[in-house]
Motif scaffolding. Sequence first.
Motif, mmCIF file in Angstrom:
data_model
loop_
_atom_site.group_PDB
_atom_site.id
_atom_site.type_symbol
_atom_site.label_atom_id
_atom_site.label_comp_id
_atom_site.label_asym_id
_atom_site.label_seq_id
_atom_site.Cartn_x
_atom_site.Cartn_y
_atom_site.Cartn_z
ATOM 1 N N THR A 68 147.474 29.160 -97.333
ATOM 2 C CA THR A 68 148.079 27.730 -96.917
ATOM 3 C C THR A 68 149.475 27.860 -96.953
ATOM 4 N N PRO A 69 150.267 26.769 -96.051
ATOM 5 C CA PRO A 69 151.485 26.915 -96.105
ATOM 6 C C PRO A 69 152.444 26.922 -96.957
ATOM 7 N N GLY B 89 149.272 22.583 -105.670
ATOM 8 C CA GLY B 89 149.883 22.772 -104.108
ATOM 9 C C GLY B 89 149.821 21.719 -103.133
ATOM 10 N N ALA B 90 150.687 21.698 -101.990
ATOM 11 C CA ALA B 90 150.652 20.634 -101.177
ATOM 12 C C ALA B 90 149.284 20.517 -100.680
ATOM 13 N N GLY B 91 148.672 19.430 -100.773
ATOM 14 C CA GLY B 91 147.238 19.132 -100.181
ATOM 15 C C GLY B 91 146.278 19.882 -100.965
ATOM 16 N N LEU B 92 146.420 20.610 -101.946
ATOM 17 C CA LEU B 92 145.443 21.389 -102.716
ATOM 18 C C LEU B 92 145.136 20.633 -104.097
ATOM 19 N N THR C 216 134.354 22.735 -111.110
ATOM 20 C CA THR C 216 135.300 22.249 -110.340
ATOM 21 C C THR C 216 134.949 22.787 -108.863
ATOM 22 N N VAL C 217 135.641 21.701 -107.844
ATOM 23 C CA VAL C 217 135.681 22.418 -106.676
ATOM 24 C C VAL C 217 137.179 22.184 -106.155
ATOM 25 N N LEU C 218 137.525 22.852 -105.059
ATOM 26 C CA LEU C 218 138.796 22.913 -104.730
ATOM 27 C C LEU C 218 138.869 22.058 -103.200
ATOM 28 N N HIS C 219 139.643 20.962 -103.178
ATOM 29 C CA HIS C 219 139.849 20.211 -102.059
ATOM 30 C C HIS C 219 141.243 20.745 -101.467
ATOM 31 N N TRP C 220 140.831 21.074 -99.970
ATOM 32 C CA TRP C 220 142.260 21.445 -99.315
ATOM 33 C C TRP C 220 142.331 20.291 -98.193
ATOM 34 N N ALA C 221 143.115 19.269 -98.544
ATOM 35 C CA ALA C 221 143.230 18.126 -97.627
ATOM 36 C C ALA C 221 143.803 18.389 -96.101
ATOM 37 N N ASP C 222 144.820 19.300 -96.008
ATOM 38 C CA ASP C 222 145.338 19.519 -94.794
ATOM 39 C C ASP C 222 144.851 20.639 -93.835
ATOM 40 N N VAL D 121 138.884 20.593 -96.175
ATOM 41 C CA VAL D 121 137.577 21.539 -96.587
ATOM 42 C C VAL D 121 137.414 21.516 -98.140
ATOM 43 N N VAL D 122 136.264 21.553 -98.661
ATOM 44 C CA VAL D 122 135.802 21.580 -100.073
ATOM 45 C C VAL D 122 135.247 23.069 -100.299
#
Length: 269
Positions: A81-82, A162-165, A178-184, A191-192
Amino acid sequence: MPAFICVTCGTQYSPSETPPASCPVCTDERQYVPPSGQSWTTLEKLRSTHSNKIRRLATDLTTIETTPAFGINQRAILARTPGGNVLWDCIALIDDATIDLVRGFGGVTAIAISHPHYYTTMVEWSRALGGIPIHLHAADRQWVMRPDPAVRFWDGDTKSIGAGLTLVRLGGHFEGGTVLHWADWQGGRGVVLSGDVLQVVPSGHVSFMWSYPNLIPLSAAKVRHIAGILEPFGFDAVYGAFSGRGQIDANGKQVVAASVARYIARISD
């Protein structure tokens, strides 16, 4: 003293002169002790017989998998991620070649793990990558078999890392599942990364179990609860814990909704 690793599930224990009497992760009903009995190895031995392979999963997502298969045989996913890379879930084998490759991708700023079956050698990963934090849900605190200052427990249903995480606690398979959601991801497609809290299955759907090896399902009420918590999050793709069992590259939000509906219909029949 060696830090023994359970051969069946891959969990690493605090250093000791002799192996633990048993592996609580395996004696739990969600896992199992094989007919041959409890057996142990060490990271040094594992490095002499196994290696890791790294593959591109999708844009900015790279898998790390052990060959030949070891333990539960899940994969780790490096999310690039950025704002910094995140290692999602862990595998037992960590070696110099893997760390060199991960550093080549820019290193890792944090580790986050879906549930206790994938804690494995998380402390070794953290130390090799500079003592980075390991984010685990507090509801699963009892399953940490090798405590370490790097482990950071969090409470509630969501945590930004983190940003969008966002870490999203769905429960189900474990209380802290738990799942990880990355919005950006991919310009906002989202993505999940689902571990096996949402188990991606060959039909291109997801499914839900309390115990996968012992085939104990979740109740309809639990699955409705999972769906309700996930509802506010937008995502187009879903990637689970295993290669070769299907993946959801598009329409993930709709696929999960359809999967919930069909699961509840069957479990309630």
